[in-house]
Design an enzyme around this catalytic site. Sequence first.
Site, PDB file in Angstrom:
ATOM      1  CE1 TYR A 188       6.719   5.595 -22.626  1.00 50.13           C
ATOM      2  CE2 TYR A 188       7.822   6.464 -20.675  1.00 50.13           C
ATOM      3  CZ  TYR A 188       7.801   6.242 -22.044  1.00 50.13           C
ATOM      4  OH  TYR A 188       8.859   6.661 -22.819  1.00 50.13           O
ATOM      5  CB  SER A 192      11.589   5.457 -20.967  1.00 50.93           C
ATOM      6  OG  SER A 192      11.393   6.642 -20.220  1.00 50.93           O
TER       7      SER A 192
HETATM    8  N1  NAD Z   1      11.048  12.095 -25.948  1.00 51.37           N
HETATM    9  C1  NAD Z   1      11.611  11.636 -24.844  1.00 51.37           C
HETATM   10  O1  NAD Z   1      12.144  12.388 -24.009  1.00 51.37           O
HETATM   11  C2  NAD Z   1      11.621  10.152 -24.577  1.00 51.37           C
HETATM   12  C3  NAD Z   1      12.046   9.735 -23.315  1.00 51.37           C
HETATM   13  C4  NAD Z   1      12.100   8.370 -23.040  1.00 51.37           C
HETATM   14  C5  NAD Z   1      11.747   7.440 -24.033  1.00 51.37           C
HETATM   15  N2  NAD Z   1      11.323   7.871 -25.245  1.00 51.37           N
HETATM   16  C6  NAD Z   1      10.953   6.838 -26.236  1.00 51.37           C
HETATM   17  O2  NAD Z   1      11.469   7.157 -27.513  1.00 51.37           O
HETATM   18  C7  NAD Z   1      10.566   6.666 -28.542  1.00 51.37           C
HETATM   19  C8  NAD Z   1      10.196   7.838 -29.460  1.00 51.37           C
HETATM   20  O3  NAD Z   1       9.547   8.844 -28.701  1.00 51.37           O
HETATM   21  P1  NAD Z   1       9.218  10.311 -29.271  1.00 51.37           P
HETATM   22  O4  NAD Z   1       9.328  11.232 -28.111  1.00 51.37           O
HETATM   23  O5  NAD Z   1      10.000  10.558 -30.518  1.00 51.37           O
HETATM   24  O6  NAD Z   1       7.648  10.130 -29.615  1.00 51.37           O
HETATM   25  P2  NAD Z   1       6.756  10.658 -30.845  1.00 51.37           P
HETATM   26  O7  NAD Z   1       5.339  10.560 -30.368  1.00 51.37           O
HETATM   27  O8  NAD Z   1       7.245  11.955 -31.363  1.00 51.37           O
HETATM   28  O9  NAD Z   1       7.016   9.541 -31.962  1.00 51.37           O
HETATM   29  C9  NAD Z   1       6.458   8.255 -31.878  1.00 51.37           C
HETATM   30  C10 NAD Z   1       6.221   7.707 -33.279  1.00 51.37           C
HETATM   31  O10 NAD Z   1       5.683   6.374 -33.148  1.00 51.37           O
HETATM   32  C11 NAD Z   1       4.601   6.241 -34.071  1.00 51.37           C
HETATM   33  N3  NAD Z   1       3.672   5.204 -33.600  1.00 51.37           N
HETATM   34  C12 NAD Z   1       2.775   5.303 -32.570  1.00 51.37           C
HETATM   35  N4  NAD Z   1       2.079   4.164 -32.471  1.00 51.37           N
HETATM   36  C13 NAD Z   1       2.544   3.317 -33.428  1.00 51.37           C
HETATM   37  C14 NAD Z   1       2.217   2.000 -33.830  1.00 51.37           C
HETATM   38  N5  NAD Z   1       1.242   1.286 -33.216  1.00 51.37           N
HETATM   39  N6  NAD Z   1       2.905   1.435 -34.859  1.00 51.37           N
HETATM   40  C15 NAD Z   1       3.875   2.148 -35.487  1.00 51.37           C
HETATM   41  N7  NAD Z   1       4.217   3.402 -35.168  1.00 51.37           N
HETATM   42  C16 NAD Z   1       3.557   3.983 -34.154  1.00 51.37           C
HETATM   43  C17 NAD Z   1       3.965   7.627 -34.120  1.00 51.37           C
HETATM   44  O11 NAD Z   1       3.157   7.819 -35.262  1.00 51.37           O
HETATM   45  C18 NAD Z   1       5.194   8.528 -34.082  1.00 51.37           C
HETATM   46  O12 NAD Z   1       5.705   8.770 -35.375  1.00 51.37           O
HETATM   47  C19 NAD Z   1       9.366   6.071 -27.789  1.00 51.37           C
HETATM   48  O13 NAD Z   1       9.512   4.680 -27.676  1.00 51.37           O
HETATM   49  C20 NAD Z   1       9.443   6.724 -26.428  1.00 51.37           C
HETATM   50  O14 NAD Z   1       8.845   5.957 -25.404  1.00 51.37           O
HETATM   51  C21 NAD Z   1      11.243   9.199 -25.537  1.00 51.37           C
END
Ligand code: NAD
Length: 261
Positions: free
Chosen positions: A156, A143
């Site tokens: 985080y 991230s």
């Molecule tokens: N959305 C953003 O702008 C953003 C920015 C930086 C980093 N990220 C990273 O991208 C990735 C996806 O983020 P997102 O925004 O799509 O989040 P989201 O919450 O929409 O999706 C996360 C998914 O992970 C699953 N999950 C949670 N805990 C789990 C576990 N213990 N085992 C297996 N699955 C599990 C959830 O059920 C969900 O389907 C993450 O690693 C997040 O840190 C996202």
Amino acid sequence: MLIDLKDKVAIVTGAGRGIGNEIARTLASEGAIVVVTDIRQELLDEVAAEWQRNGWAGLQLLCDVRKAEDNRAVAAEVERAFGRIDILVNNAGVAGGARVEELSEEVWDLNMDINLKGTFLMCQAVIPTMKRQQSGRILNASSFAAIIPSIGGAAYAASKSGVEAFTRVLAGELGPFDITVNCYAPGMIPTGMNRFAERNDVDKGRLLDTLTLRRWGSPKDVAQLICFLSSDLASYITGTMIDVSGGKFATQMPWAAHRPG
Ligand SMILES: NC(=O)c1ccc[n+]([C@@H]2O[C@H](COP(=O)([O-])OP(=O)(O)OC[C@H]3O[C@@H](n4cnc5c(N)ncnc54)[C@H](O)[C@@H]3O)[C@@H](O)[C@H]2O)c1
């Protein structure tokens, strides 16, 4: 020059919704055999229905990335079903937080266990297969918080900084086997995790003001990078971090360029 992912076997963790879901969908629509894992069965059921509708090959497997036995079971099932593992995308993540003084141990552990330990454990589960193949692509979700953290985001940010250091070490260890290991930093992409879409206009404006392109990203923006990094075209890229963040790191005050006049 075409990205060819036909019949590559990919695992995407936490792909029941959000960015991971779009990564899985895009890899599948490019011809990859995609194994979707998640901790929530109801999300996997939706994925299964979509895969069936589109005639895509793959599996949907319940897996809590915090548990070594779950990750090992996924790797074993994928190897049994498809004979190989070409791509692992460690997407599963959470983002809870509070200012350090009030931050609970539970929230600290949750961030560390899912974001960092989950990435480590799933890598450990696929390494023997990839080493045997003498090929593989590992992609870890970092991230921009690993570099520019938010107030209240210590747990985080620390977990994602850990993912970046872990990625570089693993790239070094797996280099002799022609396995590449990289991480990517998405943002800002409205999803269920950050609920950016539900913020008021002032907050939305403040967030967008930090981006060179001054617009939200989409899960597709990340999925397209993953397709490239998963392909043979990216065979000489390893141990690095690539941000898909609309230019989060480009200048100190990108909003100045968006002002009229
Ligand atoms: N959305 C953003 O702008 C953003 C920015 C930086 C980093 N990220 C990273 O991208 C990735 C996806 O983020 P997102 O925004 O799509 O989040 P989201 O919450 O929409 O999706 C996360 C998914 O992970 C699953 N999950 C949670 N805990 C789990 C576990 N213990 N085992 C297996 N699955 C599990 C959830 O059920 C969900 O389907 C993450 O690693 C997040 O840190 C996202």
